[in-house]
Design an enzyme around this catalytic site. Structure first.
Site, short mmCIF file in Angstrom:
data_model
loop_
_atom_site.label_atom_id
_atom_site.label_comp_id
_atom_site.label_asym_id
_atom_site.label_seq_id
_atom_site.Cartn_x
_atom_site.Cartn_y
_atom_site.Cartn_z
CB SER A 239 0.41 4.16 -5.63
OG SER A 239 1.62 3.64 -6.10
CB SER B 198 -0.77 -5.60 -7.18
OG SER B 198 -0.38 -4.71 -8.18
CD GLU C 71 7.77 -2.43 -6.58
OE1 GLU C 71 8.07 -1.55 -5.74
OE2 GLU C 71 6.67 -2.49 -7.14
N GLY D 193 0.82 -1.21 0.00
CA GLY D 193 0.00 0.00 0.00
C GLY D 193 0.85 1.26 0.00
#
Ligand SMILES: Cc1cc2nc3c(=O)[nH]c(=O)nc-3n(C[C@H](O)[C@H](O)[C@H](O)COP(=O)(O)OP(=O)(O)OC[C@H]3O[C@@H](n4cnc5c(N)ncnc54)[C@H](O)[C@@H]3O)c2cc1C
Length: 376
Positions: A125, A157, A240, A123
């Site tokens: 953006s 996502s 990432e 969490g």
């Protein structure tokens, strides 16, 4: 366990269990089917130990080099058994939780993630804060017995399938944008959380808007120091852009091989094929070096923006080539495999956005690696 021994044993095991591990649906499948299948693959790989190698023993791992994790994802993705987009979330979120959270929290929850018992989401953006992440406004205030979170996230996502969220919230004042951010580890079934899936152009509902309305989060769920979350977030972003991208590269190689096997030879320009192969190899060489740096214990950082730019360029080039070579099937085909190619093509457009947009990665490379000065 060294890489050669692991590779030989894993390849043999995968060959023996391929039928069990193959998705039970053709093409893309529904989101629920994909989640169920991934849970099964994760459980089998965890129970047999393959998915425990490369993770610390304190979180249910068997120790050994992180290279083993890179190879597992590559082996599964290159056989078409998992979608790295789904599969690689632990590579993004678990290392930071292991490094920064209370060791008891990591020991309790990381094994649930690795074994497919649960999913986590990221969490970060918000509607007004994507590239400029430090401007985020989802806020947590201190109550007597914990934080209270209010605000909104977007493009989260798999939020609708996740049991936990690694959540970035503002806890300090706006004037100290980078210093006033905290990372919380939030249970997604806490009252006050509303999740609204968002449909994407590839036809799936891969991400969601998540609303927080006075959501209680215990202080023990703080990852790192209160107001010190920016450092944790800046640790997550290179994660990432490293192992999860290596896994993604395996799918691109598979797509390229399938394309070359199926497309009529005259439909592909040799120059475009050569240039795309070059992009794929360039990404692979760069990402391989990153994997070895990670394995040697080096902390990775801004230089992974190079990996991300190379991956996005390679991914879009491969799928552009698919559009060229398999245009009939991609545009008009109404079978499951055509739907898969279409979804892959549309998803490739997101490669220059997710994990930090290509423009932002180039800014990072210019400013932090090449010292070319600030944004004008
Ligand atoms: C498939 C997918 C999955 C995602 N999953 C997650 C997730 O799980 N969790 C999560 O938190 N986020 C997720 N995201 C969000 C992603 O991180 C953001 O979309 C991304 O960081 C860009 O932010 P934005 O969408 O707000 O675009 P903006 O920041 O509004 O940018 C819009 C455009 O302006 C450009 N731009 C902005 N600032 C500059 C600048 N200073 N210089 C040059 N160009 C600039 C950008 O490059 C972009 O082209 C996901 C996104 C996608 C596509």
């Amino acid at each position: 366990m060294d890489l050669d021994t692991y590779r030989t044993g894993l390849d043999q095991w995968l060959d023996e269990h391929v039928a069990e591990l193959t998705p039970p649906y053709a093409g893309v499948g529904t989101m629920q089917e994909r989640v169920d299948h991934l849970s099964k693959v994760r459980r089998l790989c965890f129970e047999t130990g393959w998915a425990r190698w490369g993770w610390p023993e304190e979180v249910g791992g068997l120790g050994g080099s992180t290279i083993l994790r890179a190879y597992l994802g590559e082996a599964l993705a290159s056989r078409g058994l998992v979608d790295p987009n789904f599969y690689s979330t632990p590579e993004v979120l678990a290392p930071a939780v292991i490094r920064a959270a209370d060791p008891r929290l990591a020991a309790e929850f990381v094994p649930l993630l690795l074994s497919g018992e649960e999913y986590w989401c990221q969490g970060f953006s918000e509607p007004g804060s994507g590239s400029d992440l430090a401007s985020l406004s989802c806020r947590a205030t201190r109550g007597e017995d914990g934080w209270r979170v209010t605000g909104q996230k977007v493009w989260t996502s798999f939020a609708q399938f996740a049991q936990r969220c690694v959540l970035l919230v503002r806890t300090g004042t706006q004037e100290s944008a980078h210093r006033g951010i905290t990372v919380l580890f939030v249970d997604m079934d806490t009252p006050g959380i509303t999740i609204r899936p968002l449909a994407t152009i590839d036809g799936s509902e891969e991400f969601a808007e998540v609303f927080f309305d006075d959501v209680p989060v215990p202080f023990e769920r703080t990852v790192g120091k209160p107001d010190g979350g920016w450092a944790v977030a800046m640790d997550i972003l290179p994660d990432e852009r490293s192992t999860s991208l290596w896994h993604r590269g395996a799918i691109l190689n598979r797509q390229m091989d399938e394309l070359l096997a199926k497309a009529p030879a005259e439909s592909l320009s040799p120059t475009a094929v050569g240039e795309t192969a070059q992009l794929l190899l360039g990404f692979r060489a760069r990402s391989r070096a990153t994997q070895y740096r990670l394995a040697s214990g080096e902390r990775i950082g801004a230089e992974t923006s190079i990996d991300k730019v190379l991956l996005a360029s390679a991914e879009q080039a491969v799928l552009d080539l698919v559009l060229e070579g398999l245009s009939q099937q991609l545009v008009l085909g109404d079978d499951a495999i055509s739907a898969q190619w279409r979804a892959d093509f549309f998803f490739s457009r997101a490669a220059s956005i997710y994990g930090g947009s290509a423009e932002i990665q180039r800014n990072v490379i210019a400013r932090r690696l090449l010292d070319l000065g600030p944004d004008r």
